[in-house]
Design an enzyme around this catalytic site. Structure first.
Site, mmCIF file in Angstrom:
data_model
loop_
_atom_site.group_PDB
_atom_site.id
_atom_site.type_symbol
_atom_site.label_atom_id
_atom_site.label_comp_id
_atom_site.label_asym_id
_atom_site.label_seq_id
_atom_site.Cartn_x
_atom_site.Cartn_y
_atom_site.Cartn_z
ATOM 1 N N VAL A 218 0.850 -1.196 0.000
ATOM 2 C CA VAL A 218 0.000 0.000 0.000
ATOM 3 C C VAL A 218 0.884 1.244 0.000
ATOM 4 C CG1 VAL A 218 -2.063 -1.020 1.032
ATOM 5 C CG2 VAL A 218 -0.226 -0.212 2.518
ATOM 6 N N ARG A 220 4.065 2.320 -2.730
ATOM 7 C CA ARG A 220 4.176 2.730 -4.128
ATOM 8 C C ARG A 220 4.492 1.506 -4.975
ATOM 9 N NH1 ARG A 220 1.819 6.429 -2.631
ATOM 10 N NH2 ARG A 220 2.238 8.682 -2.854
ATOM 11 N N ASP A 244 -2.430 -2.622 -3.717
ATOM 12 C CA ASP A 244 -3.213 -1.425 -4.027
ATOM 13 C C ASP A 244 -2.485 -0.547 -5.028
ATOM 14 O OD1 ASP A 244 -5.504 0.355 -3.539
ATOM 15 O OD2 ASP A 244 -3.998 1.698 -2.671
ATOM 16 N N GLU A 249 1.363 1.441 -13.505
ATOM 17 C CA GLU A 249 0.086 1.860 -12.951
ATOM 18 C C GLU A 249 -0.467 3.008 -13.786
ATOM 19 O OE1 GLU A 249 -1.254 4.087 -8.922
ATOM 20 O OE2 GLU A 249 -0.141 2.214 -8.580
ATOM 21 N N HIS A 268 -5.362 1.579 -6.427
ATOM 22 C CA HIS A 268 -4.773 2.714 -5.704
ATOM 23 C C HIS A 268 -5.848 3.517 -4.977
ATOM 24 C CE1 HIS A 268 -0.992 5.475 -5.765
ATOM 25 N NE2 HIS A 268 -1.625 5.568 -4.605
#
Length: 307
Positions: A218, A220, A244, A249, A268
């Site tokens: 959770v 980066r 997450d 991304e 995220h």
């Protein structure tokens, strides 16, 4: 004092002459692709795109910037010299900790497996008397890699579940760190993205974990080398992962992580709550009142630090 704020109703309410307002401050509001003209004393950054953010940071006269995020890597490279930077990690700490715990509880009870079985319309009952993949957190060794505000919140939340919690900080000796990781049933990544942390979870790191351990990220996405993560998942070295954040991304639709049965993916959103914008506006109000009263607001980023 003139301040630029996001163009959202919760932030517009700060201009009101009641208990929600901030006396003595003039506000203007920006949105993606639109910036107010003229000088400003401060900018509150949030919920905008990179181009608008860069333009806001170049506003003439700016003395301080408050980013309503925990991370600051998207701001620092564009911050003019002499401008004070504040972050808002306290806005997100509790929600991120709750999200991490929720994923751990879901994974320990196999809810991801049963959700997949539900989609297949299959009653996927575990073999009795026990299924080794169905556990609780009682007695589990949980390593929080990055033991700051979120880590302390998560440690508090884990206490009733009987887990043994260990923290790794930047000052933890490498040998002690590796020993903690080798004993972990769960490794929770709470680190920022810095030159020192990017790719810190790689093939060597994953080989050093207990076989079957779970990874929670959770922090980066680029903390983890994705190909090495996939290899560890496919080989069984990792029991699974709760992600997450990912690298890349957003995760492309064809990426193999989507099809991993032992991965729980969220986009995220660990810090997202229904009242997040309202809480962000309230934090901004408190920040501005501190400035008006001559107090140093919370969240000042020390020069040279990356988080």
């Amino acid at each position: 004092m003139r301040v630029l704020l996001p163009d959202l109703p919760e932030f517009r309410a700060l201009s009101q002459h009641d208990e929600h307002g901030v006396p003595g401050v003039t506000f203007d509001h920006y949105r993606r692709g639109h910036l107010p003209d003229g000088e400003a004393d401060g900018v509150v950054l949030w919920l905008t795109d990179a181009a608008t953010r860069t333009a806001l940071l170049a506003t003439p006269g700016v003395k301080w910037v408050l980013t309503l995020t925990a991370g600051i890597e998207h701001v620092q490279a564009h911050l003019p010299p002499g401008v004070a930077l504040f972050n808002a990690s306290r806005l997100h700490d509790r929600a991120v900790a709750v999200h991490a715990l929720s994923g751990m509880l879901a994974a320990s009870r196999g809810l991801h497996r049963f959700r997949d079985a539900q989609r297949r319309h299959h009653w996927d009952a575990p073999a009795l008397p026990g299924d080794s993949a169905l556990t609780t957190l009682d007695g589990a060794h949980v390593v929080l890699w990055g033991h700051g505000h979120i880590g302390r919140n998560l440690e508090e939340l884990l206490a009733p579940h009987g887990a043994h919690v260990h923290g790794i900080r930047s000052t933890t000796p490498e040998g002690e760190r590796d020993e903690l990781l080798a004993q972990a049933d769960w490794v929770v990544l709470l680190l920022p993205s810095t030159p020192d942390t990017r790719g810190i979870v790689n093939a060597a790191t994953l080989r050093g974990l207990k076989r079957g351990a779970w990874l929670v990220n959770v922090g980066r996405g680029n903390l983890v080398v994705t190909d090495d993560l996939l290899n560890a998942l496919n080989s069984g070295q990792l029991g699974g992962a709760i992600l997450d954040v990912t690298d890349p991304e957003p995760l492309p639709g064809e990426h193999p992580l989507w099809d991993q049965p032992n991965v729980i993916l969220t986009p995220h959103i660990a810090s997202t709550t229904t009242d997040l914008v309202a809480r962000g506006a309230h934090l901004t109000r408190d920040f501005l009142i501190d400035l008006q009263q001559g107090h140093e607001p919370d969240g000042r980023v020390t020069a040279g630090r990356t988080y």
